[in-house]
Design a protein around this motif. Structure first.
Motif: not given
Ligand SMILES: [Zn+2]
Length: 261
Positions: A74, A71, A234, A152-153, A113
């Motif tokens: 992120e 993404h 995340e 991820h974030e 994203r």
């Molecule tokens: Zn993500």
């Protein structure tokens, strides 16, 4: 030998350049050159090359799979992965590891994203459209990993949280320990429901029925096909990126069993 003395020994990118894909890749290329790791383009996506790093041949059963940047909004994950690899280069030189520094280059450049076509690359691992995901799925026939981690974030997270695939069925406290390492920098997101799924102390173990309807995520594909164990975590992307990078690094150290000797 003399040449080596003049080589850089620290590879990172300024926080203000966290969406600079060219810079990210040039730092990875230099780090791999110094460490003798294999750095190779494996696919083109949206007009940009996508790269992989092999720290050592991954034929051993104890190989790791690390990926970030699927993404593009992120950026903390890609930044942290470079920083961690730089810090832990001697560990990585002994530990067979496949690294994907950024799976969505166009998204990173655009702070998006999705990819250029508007597709979420983390929702198509059962039927990949992106040449990047197609290539990884294709090669998975020959690859096996003891551990896979996707960084991820999340922009509406209150803190750090983690997904563990329940089908792996490990009965230890690894997920808790990873979050404990990260919470030195960022508190754990204690919400009971995160992204529509039940969470306990920041740990989500999604059942098969709660998987996204739009398509299969990377971690589920990895767990079902090539990895013995998978974690996805995340960090809150609204938080200062310097702190997010520190949290990712602390969690990577814990998850991968790096110990400062
Ligand atoms: Zn993500």
């Amino acid at each position: 030998m003399i040449k080596k003395l003049f080589m850089k020994d620290h590879f990172t990118i300024p926080y203000g350049e966290s969406h600079n894909y060219k810079l990210l890749i040039s730092q990875w290329r230099d780090l791999c050159k110094v460490q003798g790791w294999k750095f190779k383009k494996f696919a083109m996506a949206d007009g940009l090359p996508c790269y992989q790093v092999f720290s050592k041949g991954i034929k051993s059963a104890n190989a790791f799979y690390l990926s970030a940047g699927i993404h593009g909004d992120e950026a903390g994950g890609s930044l942290a992965l470079l920083s961690w690899a730089n810090k832990r280069s001697s560990f990585l030189s002994k530990q067979p590891t496949l690294i994907y520094p950024c799976l969505n280059p166009w998204g990173l450049c655009q702070n998006s994203r999705s990819d250029r076509s508007g597709d979420d690359l983390n929702r198509q691992w059962n039927q990949p459209k992106s040449p990047v995901i197609q290539e990884i799925v294709k090669r998975s026939r020959e690859m096996r990993f003891s551990l896979a981690i996707n960084l991820h974030e999340d922009f509406d997270a209150n803190g750090i949280y983690l997904y563990e695939n329940p089908t792996a069925n490990f009965k230890d406290n690894k997920a808790t320990e990873i979050l404990r390492a990260g919470k030195v920098h960022i508190p754990i997101d204690k919400r009971k429901k995160i992204e529509g799924r039940w969470s306990r102390n920041g740990i989500i173990r999604p059942s098969k029925s709660s998987l996204p309807k739009e398509g299969l995520p990377e971690a589920v594909f990895l767990q079902e096909n090539i990895a013995e164990r998978t974690f996805v975590w995340e960090t809150p992307s609204e938080m200062d990126i310097r702190i997010r990078v520190k949290a990712h690094i602390a969690m990577l150290d814990e998850a991968l069993g790096y110990t400062i000797s």
